[in-house]
Design an enzyme around this catalytic site. Sequence first.
Site, mmCIF file in Angstrom:
data_model
loop_
_atom_site.group_PDB
_atom_site.id
_atom_site.type_symbol
_atom_site.label_atom_id
_atom_site.label_comp_id
_atom_site.label_asym_id
_atom_site.label_seq_id
_atom_site.Cartn_x
_atom_site.Cartn_y
_atom_site.Cartn_z
ATOM 1 C CD GLU A 3 -2.940 -1.166 2.273
ATOM 2 O OE1 GLU A 3 -4.163 -1.211 2.101
ATOM 3 O OE2 GLU A 3 -2.406 -1.210 3.406
ATOM 4 C CD GLU A 20 -3.177 -6.640 3.419
ATOM 5 O OE1 GLU A 20 -2.635 -5.567 3.657
ATOM 6 O OE2 GLU A 20 -3.152 -7.182 2.281
#
Length: 264
Positions: free
Chosen positions: A118, A138
Amino acid sequence: MGAAVEGVRFDVRGGVAWVVIDRPHVLNAVDGPTTERLNEVWARIEADRSVRAVVVTGAGERAFCVGADMSASGVDKTGLEYWADLDPNGFGGLSLRATLDVPVIARVNGYALGGGMEMVLGADIVVAAEHAQFGLTEPRVGRLALDGGIHQLVRRVPYTQAMSMLLTGRKAGAAEMASMGLVNEVVPAAELDSAVERWLDQIRACAPTSVRAVKQMVTRTAHLTPAEARATSLPALMAALTSKDSAEGVLAFQEKRAPVWPGE
């Protein structure tokens, strides 16, 4: 100028701010205190008008950043609690930051996973070592890339390529990410620093006021149509239009010499 705090190294040299996540013992995973320090660093950079570009990287040769610290001492929130308490600036204070008006180069020296990926998505230029691995992993631990990863990746690369990563949590190598268009340059690890310097030289060749204006115009008008964006008066745009840089650039071109940027 330089500063060192536990978990983050920060230094400004020749107008370039170097931000290093320095937690190699956990592959530069980020915990709460490190997030706070990173936000402090970004705020300092935003306040320093001498900074013309930023390089963000991780310590060592194994990892850029593998996201949130998932060790027993690093996890203190449930998924719902994390979602309810999201940092408006995104992971590491960078992935969704819209107030940093200078170019950010991600120097990806290894794993860029989860929140680390990210942070890469929050950069403007990405230079990666050949062995670097990227991924929003994730889902493989029952979590979600809530700090912009899901929404940014599907906007930055072709839909099916993005979904092939988002729906599987798989890792992708630097060459594959370059083929998708997310990575600008892939080089052997030994050439990573020289490649970053080449990109910095390209930025330095441009007027500082112009570069700030471009960055601000892109980040502050993404929600507008091109016509609406063109008509938007922004501080960095006004500064560039009235700066001595614009006169110097034209004069240097006419005199067939390199410009000497006076700045704002």
